[in-house]
Design a protein around this motif. Structure first.
Motif, PDB file in Angstrom:
ATOM      1  N   PHE A 148       0.843  -1.202   0.000  1.00 34.33           N
ATOM      2  CA  PHE A 148       0.000   0.000   0.000  1.00 34.33           C
ATOM      3  C   PHE A 148       0.876   1.249   0.000  1.00 34.33           C
ATOM      4  O   PHE A 148       0.542   2.247  -0.646  1.00 34.33           O
ATOM      5  CB  PHE A 148      -0.957   0.012   1.195  1.00 34.33           C
ATOM      6  N   ASP A 149       2.001   1.197   0.719  1.00 42.47           N
ATOM      7  CA  ASP A 149       2.946   2.321   0.665  1.00 42.47           C
ATOM      8  C   ASP A 149       3.522   2.459  -0.740  1.00 42.47           C
ATOM      9  O   ASP A 149       3.721   3.576  -1.238  1.00 42.47           O
ATOM     10  CB  ASP A 149       4.085   2.107   1.669  1.00 42.47           C
ATOM     11  N   PHE A 150       3.803   1.325  -1.385  1.00 39.45           N
ATOM     12  CA  PHE A 150       4.300   1.345  -2.758  1.00 39.45           C
ATOM     13  C   PHE A 150       3.280   2.001  -3.679  1.00 39.45           C
ATOM     14  O   PHE A 150       3.622   2.833  -4.526  1.00 39.45           O
ATOM     15  CB  PHE A 150       4.572  -0.095  -3.218  1.00 39.45           C
ATOM     16  N   ALA A 151       2.007   1.633  -3.494  1.00 36.36           N
ATOM     17  CA  ALA A 151       0.941   2.118  -4.375  1.00 36.36           C
ATOM     18  C   ALA A 151       0.618   3.586  -4.144  1.00 36.36           C
ATOM     19  O   ALA A 151       0.565   4.379  -5.095  1.00 36.36           O
ATOM     20  CB  ALA A 151      -0.316   1.269  -4.179  1.00 36.36           C
ATOM     21  N   ASN A 152       0.397   3.968  -2.875  1.00 33.38           N
ATOM     22  CA  ASN A 152      -0.042   5.352  -2.648  1.00 33.38           C
ATOM     23  C   ASN A 152       1.082   6.365  -2.810  1.00 33.38           C
ATOM     24  O   ASN A 152       0.838   7.566  -2.908  1.00 33.38           O
ATOM     25  CB  ASN A 152      -0.741   5.500  -1.290  1.00 33.38           C
ATOM     26  N   SER A 153       2.335   5.897  -2.888  1.00 32.33           N
ATOM     27  CA  SER A 153       3.438   6.807  -3.177  1.00 32.33           C
ATOM     28  C   SER A 153       3.290   7.427  -4.556  1.00 32.33           C
ATOM     29  O   SER A 153       3.832   8.517  -4.810  1.00 32.33           O
ATOM     30  CB  SER A 153       4.783   6.070  -3.089  1.00 32.33           C
ATOM     31  N   SER A 154       2.566   6.757  -5.440  1.00 30.49           N
ATOM     32  CA  SER A 154       2.336   7.340  -6.765  1.00 30.49           C
ATOM     33  C   SER A 154       1.582   8.654  -6.641  1.00 30.49           C
ATOM     34  O   SER A 154       1.876   9.609  -7.359  1.00 30.49           O
ATOM     35  CB  SER A 154       1.545   6.363  -7.645  1.00 30.49           C
ATOM     36  N   TYR A 155       0.623   8.706  -5.726  1.00 33.12           N
ATOM     37  CA  TYR A 155      -0.156   9.936  -5.548  1.00 33.12           C
ATOM     38  C   TYR A 155       0.704  11.041  -4.938  1.00 33.12           C
ATOM     39  O   TYR A 155       0.806  12.145  -5.489  1.00 33.12           O
ATOM     40  CB  TYR A 155      -1.379   9.686  -4.675  1.00 33.12           C
ATOM     41  N   THR A 156       1.294  10.764  -3.794  1.00 34.75           N
ATOM     42  CA  THR A 156       2.027  11.831  -3.102  1.00 34.75           C
ATOM     43  C   THR A 156       3.246  12.298  -3.898  1.00 34.75           C
ATOM     44  O   THR A 156       3.616  13.466  -3.865  1.00 34.75           O
ATOM     45  CB  THR A 156       2.448  11.372  -1.691  1.00 34.75           C
ATOM     46  N   THR A 157       3.854  11.388  -4.676  1.00 39.64           N
ATOM     47  CA  THR A 157       5.036  11.765  -5.441  1.00 39.64           C
ATOM     48  C   THR A 157       4.669  12.520  -6.714  1.00 39.64           C
ATOM     49  O   THR A 157       5.169  13.623  -6.966  1.00 39.64           O
ATOM     50  CB  THR A 157       5.862  10.512  -5.804  1.00 39.64           C
ATOM     51  N   VAL A 158       3.802  11.931  -7.526  1.00 38.34           N
ATOM     52  CA  VAL A 158       3.466  12.537  -8.818  1.00 38.34           C
ATOM     53  C   VAL A 158       2.592  13.775  -8.648  1.00 38.34           C
ATOM     54  O   VAL A 158       2.860  14.834  -9.224  1.00 38.34           O
ATOM     55  CB  VAL A 158       2.761  11.514  -9.735  1.00 38.34           C
ATOM     56  N   ILE A 159       1.530  13.651  -7.854  1.00 39.23           N
ATOM     57  CA  ILE A 159       0.555  14.744  -7.752  1.00 39.23           C
ATOM     58  C   ILE A 159       1.043  15.851  -6.814  1.00 39.23           C
ATOM     59  O   ILE A 159       1.024  17.033  -7.173  1.00 39.23           O
ATOM     60  CB  ILE A 159      -0.813  14.215  -7.283  1.00 39.23           C
TER      61      ILE A 159
END
Length: 449
Positions: free
Chosen positions: A23-34
């Motif tokens: 889940f940390d791997f997945a939601n990092s896409s949001y906090t990093t990209v957005i």
């Protein structure tokens, strides 16, 4: 037979840990990209109209960006502890995690429909998506005390943070295929929302396959008012605060750390672009340096934490941040001194990029250590509430820090506004000196509902 049973239980536990880390791997896409790298610049420089001829033409965009995130954190402040208490009482942690996941994915996908000049639609979608993201952080973190012994929580938290940064790398690589940040290329840039949403959706599937709902024997009547019970349990937790003195002191310390982190996460690349004038090649290197050093920091300090204790580890990360803040503030002077002394021709941009690697080390380790410290101070029966309190402290801090920073950068330069970050880390370090880790763990172990 007993060995086979033990091995089977260990495999099940490892699958749960893997699912939780994903889940940390997945939601990092949001906090990093957005939030950190891509959409923050799209919003502040392309969606919000600039003001040519001023010291910083993107000042209004910076302010709106800070305030959109601050609004979302304020909503989490209100809902976080209540939702956490409800998940504890009803054993619905996984359901709440799933709902936050779906909400963030939908709101992020809808960023596709935000065009230049559509300021308030962008503002609203950022606030909504970040609300679901931040709520999901709380729900996911409340599983941590059930994944291992208190002696192992530092490593487990560190594994998740470390893996998460590789998720950030993968998602940004995908987003960077969209081309330059220009109005002419906006037709491609608007795909960043759907790209990030789909990455998050797919990468989190293992979480919901492998992570199990921890059931606590609290006893629940057939008909129940969840809101009333949630509020009641939070009020009782606050009344019992004297039993968790060290947790409460730590949460005050964490307030200032999280205020600083919120500013860094939301404005690092904006600062680089507007103040240091970094170019695309610098941004790529900066991103890679931060992600790799953050992953190393999370894993390294997770191991260190289990050797020397969570409090000392957390304090070490604050010292790293203070050094980083000083270096970045004086990056121009340091570059000139280094070039004169060593006979080099380094640019301020590349020296700044190198310094951000140290910031990345602090970024991964500080967040991992803070989560683990709350975990070891939390009785299992109140993990949802206490991580709700963790979210409460962190989100109030983020909202206050971003509101303050958004205002200050309209009065002074963006560079001088960043002095707030160093001040917050110093205050946090001083307060945390009054936390007694052993006493905090003992209070958690001795607590009875």
């Amino acid at each position: 037979m007993s060995n086979d049973k033990h091995l089977d239980e260990k495999k099940k536990k490892n699958r749960q840990i893997f699912g939780w880390c994903m889940f940390d791997f997945a939601n990092s896409s949001y906090t990093t990209v957005i939030i950190s790298v891509v959409y923050c610049e799209i919003f502040t420089q392309l969606i919000v109209p600039s003001s040519p001829g001023t010291d910083n033409p993107f000042q209004w965009g910076n302010t709106l960006w800070a305030w959109a995130l601050a609004v979302s954190y304020l909503v989490v402040v209100v809902t976080g502890p209540i939702f956490g208490a409800i998940t504890d009482y009803s054993s619905k942690k996984k359901l709440f995690l799933f709902l936050s996941y779906i909400g963030c994915i939908i709101a992020t996908f809808l960023l596709y429909y935000v065009n230049p000049g559509m300021i308030w639609l962008g503002f609203a979608l950022i606030a909504v998506s970040n609300f679901f993201f931040a709520s999901g952080e709380n729900f996911a973190s409340s599983f941590l005390p059930f994944l291992g012994s208190k002696d192992d929580l530092g490593k487990i938290s560190g594994y998740a943070w470390g893996i998460g940064y590789f998720g950030g790398i993968g998602s940004v690589v995908l987003a960077n295929t969209l081309g330059e940040y220009t109005l002419e290329n906006f037709g491609n840039l608007k795909l960043v929302g759907p790209y990030t949403a789909i990455f998050f959706m797919v990468a989190a599937i293992p979480t919901f396959l492998f992570l199990k709902e921890p059931h606590l024997p609290l006893g629940m009547p057939a008909k129940v008012n969840y809101l009333k019970i949630g509020a009641s349990r939070v009020i009782n937790t606050l009344k019992d605060a004297r039993h968790f003195k060290d947790l409460m002191v730590y949460l005050v310390s964490l307030f200032f750390t999280m205020a600083a982190l919120a500013i860094v996460i939301s404005f690092a690349f904006i600062y680089g672009s507007q103040e240091i004038k970094i170019q695309p090649e610098h941004k790529v290197a900066m991103f890679v340096f931060i992600q790799i050093s953050a992953a190393i920091g999370a894993l390294l300090f997770g191991v260190i934490q289990d050797s020397i204790g969570a409090k000392k580890t957390f304090n070490m990360t604050l010292v790293v941040w203070l050094i980083t803040c000083v270096l970045i503030y004086f990056v121009t002077e340091i570059t000139e001194f280094a070039n004169t002394t060593l006979g080099r021709d380094w640019t301020v941009q590349w020296v700044f990029v190198c310094m951000t690697a140290l910031a990345g080390m602090g970024l991964g380790s500080t967040q991992s250590a803070s989560r683990a410290l709350v975990g070891i101070f939390s009785p299992e029966s109140k993990s949802g509430e206490f991580f709700g309190m963790w979210g409460l402290s962190g989100k109030i801090a983020a909202a206050a820090g971003l509101f303050l920073f958004g205002y200050i950068q309209t009065i002074v330069s963006l560079k001088n506004a960043f002095l707030v970050v160093a001040a917050f880390y110093l205050i946090s370090l001083v307060i945390n000196l009054f936390v007694n880790e052993d006493r905090g763990v003992e209070a958690a172990n001795n607590f009875q509902e």
